[in-house]
Design an enzyme around this catalytic site. Sequence first.
Site, short mmCIF file in Angstrom:
data_model
loop_
_atom_site.label_atom_id
_atom_site.label_comp_id
_atom_site.label_asym_id
_atom_site.label_seq_id
_atom_site.Cartn_x
_atom_site.Cartn_y
_atom_site.Cartn_z
N HIS A 1 0.87 -1.18 0.00
CA HIS A 1 0.00 0.00 0.00
C HIS A 1 0.91 1.23 0.00
O HIS A 1 1.67 1.43 -0.94
CB HIS A 1 -0.92 -0.10 1.22
CG HIS A 1 -2.06 0.87 1.26
ND1 HIS A 1 -2.42 1.66 0.20
CD2 HIS A 1 -2.94 1.19 2.26
CE1 HIS A 1 -3.45 2.43 0.54
NE2 HIS A 1 -3.79 2.16 1.79
N HIS B 1 -2.44 -2.22 -9.81
CA HIS B 1 -3.39 -1.63 -8.88
C HIS B 1 -4.65 -2.47 -8.86
O HIS B 1 -5.03 -3.01 -9.90
CB HIS B 1 -3.73 -0.20 -9.32
CG HIS B 1 -4.30 0.63 -8.22
ND1 HIS B 1 -5.63 0.60 -7.90
CD2 HIS B 1 -3.71 1.47 -7.34
CE1 HIS B 1 -5.83 1.41 -6.88
NE2 HIS B 1 -4.68 1.94 -6.52
N ASP C 1 2.66 5.55 -6.88
CA ASP C 1 3.91 5.42 -6.14
C ASP C 1 5.13 5.29 -7.02
O ASP C 1 6.26 5.36 -6.53
CB ASP C 1 3.84 4.19 -5.22
CG ASP C 1 2.96 4.45 -4.03
OD1 ASP C 1 2.94 5.60 -3.57
OD2 ASP C 1 2.29 3.52 -3.57
N1 ACO Z 1 4.72 -6.79 -10.78
C1 ACO Z 1 4.57 -7.99 -11.39
N2 ACO Z 1 3.42 -8.67 -11.45
C2 ACO Z 1 2.36 -8.12 -10.86
C3 ACO Z 1 2.42 -6.87 -10.21
C4 ACO Z 1 3.66 -6.20 -10.19
N3 ACO Z 1 3.78 -5.01 -9.60
N4 ACO Z 1 1.22 -6.56 -9.71
C5 ACO Z 1 0.42 -7.59 -10.03
N5 ACO Z 1 1.11 -8.53 -10.72
C6 ACO Z 1 0.58 -9.77 -11.30
C7 ACO Z 1 0.25 -10.77 -10.20
O1 ACO Z 1 1.37 -11.60 -9.93
C8 ACO Z 1 -0.88 -11.54 -10.84
O2 ACO Z 1 -0.33 -12.42 -11.80
P1 ACO Z 1 -0.99 -13.87 -12.06
O3 ACO Z 1 -2.37 -13.58 -12.56
O4 ACO Z 1 -0.10 -14.52 -13.02
O5 ACO Z 1 -0.99 -14.53 -10.71
C9 ACO Z 1 -1.66 -10.45 -11.60
O6 ACO Z 1 -0.67 -9.46 -11.91
C10 ACO Z 1 -2.79 -9.85 -10.80
O7 ACO Z 1 -2.24 -9.28 -9.61
P2 ACO Z 1 -2.89 -9.37 -8.15
O8 ACO Z 1 -1.78 -9.49 -7.17
O9 ACO Z 1 -3.95 -10.43 -8.15
O10 ACO Z 1 -3.56 -7.96 -8.07
P3 ACO Z 1 -4.11 -7.28 -6.75
O11 ACO Z 1 -5.23 -6.43 -7.18
O12 ACO Z 1 -4.38 -8.29 -5.69
O13 ACO Z 1 -2.88 -6.42 -6.24
C11 ACO Z 1 -1.34 -4.68 -5.93
C12 ACO Z 1 -2.73 -5.07 -6.45
C13 ACO Z 1 -1.22 -5.10 -4.44
C14 ACO Z 1 -1.21 -3.16 -6.00
C15 ACO Z 1 -0.26 -5.35 -6.79
O14 ACO Z 1 -0.38 -4.94 -8.13
C16 ACO Z 1 1.15 -5.10 -6.26
O15 ACO Z 1 1.58 -5.79 -5.35
N6 ACO Z 1 1.86 -4.06 -6.82
C17 ACO Z 1 3.16 -3.72 -6.34
C18 ACO Z 1 3.05 -2.92 -5.04
C19 ACO Z 1 2.54 -1.52 -5.27
O16 ACO Z 1 2.98 -0.80 -6.14
N7 ACO Z 1 1.59 -1.12 -4.41
C20 ACO Z 1 1.02 0.23 -4.44
C21 ACO Z 1 -0.41 0.19 -4.84
S1 ACO Z 1 -1.05 1.80 -5.02
C22 ACO Z 1 -1.27 2.33 -3.46
O17 ACO Z 1 -1.61 1.60 -2.56
C23 ACO Z 1 -1.02 3.66 -3.24
#
Ligand code: ACO
Length: 445
Positions: free
Chosen positions: A285, A324, A380
Site C-alpha cells: 500500500h 493496482h 507510487d
Molecule cells: N509486478 C509484477 N506482477 C504483478 C504486479 C507487479 N507489480 N502486480 C500484479 N502482478 C501480477 C500478479 O502476480 C498476478 O499475476 P498472475 O495472474 O499470473 O498470478 C496479476 O498481476 C494480478 O495481480 P494481483 O496481485 O492479483 O492484483 P491485486 O489487485 O491483488 O494487487 C497490488 C494489487 C497489491 C497493488 C499489486 O499490483 C502489487 O503488489 N503491486 C506492487 C506494489 C505496489 O505498487 N503497491 C502500491 C499500490 S497503489 C497504493 O496503494 C497507493
Amino acid sequence: MNPVKSATQATAEEASRMGKQTLTIIDNRTGKQYEIPIAHDAIRAMDLRQIKLNEHDFGMVSYDPAFTNTASCISRITYIDGDAGILRYRGYPIEELAEKSNYLETAYLILRGELPTKQQLAEWTYHITHHTFIHESIKKFLDGFHYDAHPMGMMISTIAALSTFYPDAKDIFNQESRLKQTWRLIGKMPTLAGFAYRHSLGMPYAYPDNELSYAGNFLNMLFKTTELKYRPNPTLERALDTLFILHADHEQNCSANAMRNVGSSHVDPYSATAAATAALYGPLHGGANEEVLRMLLEIGSVQRVPEYIKRVKAGEFKLMGFGHRVYKNYDPRARIVKRIADEVFEVMGRNPLIDIALECERIALQDDYFVKRRLYPNVDFYTGLIYQSMGFPVTMFPVLFAIPRTSGWIAQWEEMLLDPEQKIARPRQVYLGEEQRPYVPIEQR
Ligand code: ACO
C-alpha cells in the site's frame, strides 16, 4: 453531509427506464427460485441468506476474500473508474484540482462535499493552522524511540497517543467535537512527521510556523536549521502541496477500509487513524513508494532493466509501483506526478534514477506479461524520485502519503458514522476446520 440512500432503493424513474430491477436465482440443489432486488448494479449479500437447503441451514453467504467484488458501503466522496483511469473527489476531476486547488481547500471539499467560499476557506485554514502544535509530552514519546526507528512506526504510536490527550474525541456523535478532532488531526500530522524526522537525525525539533502554508510549514519543520525564518522554495512548496492533493483520498483502499472498520467499533478518531496509518505502512500500500526507490537503486543502471524485468516475469518479485487493484489503465495521478517530477528536477537537478524508472515503464508497457495483466505505473512509481530529490530519506516516503490521506480517512470515517445502515464491521467466515472432537489428555497425544 447528504443523507445516505439505501443500496436497494433505486428510484422509480431508474427502475422504469431500465426494466425489472431484480436478479432471479435458481438453487439447483433444491430447485427453489429466488428473486433478489438490484440497485446500482448491486445485490445485497443479506438477500442471499434466504437461500437455504433446509430450515436448519444458516443460509448462503457470499465468499469474497480481500473484498475483490464487495461494496462495503455507499459513498459520495471519491469516484474511480479504473478502466478509464478516472479519479474525482466529490465530482471534481483530480487533474483540475491538482492544477487549480490547494491541499487544504481539497481537504475541505473531501470532508464537506463542496468547495469552500473564500470565507469558509479562510476559517478552515485558520483553524487547521492553529492546531499544529502538539503537547510537549508527545516529544517525550519520540525521545524514547531509537535513532533509526522507522518514522511510520513513530507516527502510528504518536497518533494513537493523541487520543489520550483529547478524551473529548470519544464524543464521536457530536458534530462540533468531530470538527475539532478534524482540525487537530489534519493540523498535527505534519508536526508529528516533522518531529519524527528530526528525532531520527538527532536534531532539535522545529516548531510550526503559522505564517507559512500547510506544505511550506511542513518543509519548515523538516529542514529549518539556523535561519531565523525558514522560507520554502515556492516550486517545491507547490509540488509538495500538489502531491498532497493527489494523495488526499482514494475511496475504499486498504487504509480507508481499516479506518472504517476500526471506527465502526466507535473508538475515537485518533485510534482509528493510527490503525489506518498502520495499514498504509505496508509495502503493498503506502509503503510501495519506499520500495520503488529501493528497487531502482538495486537495478542500478538502465542497462540492467531488461534483466530485472525478466526476473519479475519469472515471479521472483514484483515490479514495485506497478499494478493496482482498481486501475487497469494508467493511474491518472501517475501522469500528474511525472509532470511534477520535471518541475522539481528543474530546481533540484535531475534525479539519475528517473532514467531507470522511465526504462522500466517503457519496457513494461509493451511487454505481454504486463499488457495482459493490465499493469500500469501507479501513483507510487514516480513519487519516490521526487521525494528523494527534495531531500527526504526513503523512510519518510510513506509518511508523506499519510499526512494528506488523513483528510480522506476522516471523511470516510465520518461518512461511515453517519450512515444509518452501517454497524460494527464484522464479516462472516466459511469454516473448514475440525468438527467437534473430545479433548485429548497430554499423556495420550
Ligand atoms: N509486478 C509484477 N506482477 C504483478 C504486479 C507487479 N507489480 N502486480 C500484479 N502482478 C501480477 C500478479 O502476480 C498476478 O499475476 P498472475 O495472474 O499470473 O498470478 C496479476 O498481476 C494480478 O495481480 P494481483 O496481485 O492479483 O492484483 P491485486 O489487485 O491483488 O494487487 C497490488 C494489487 C497489491 C497493488 C499489486 O499490483 C502489487 O503488489 N503491486 C506492487 C506494489 C505496489 O505498487 N503497491 C502500491 C499500490 S497503489 C497504493 O496503494 C497507493
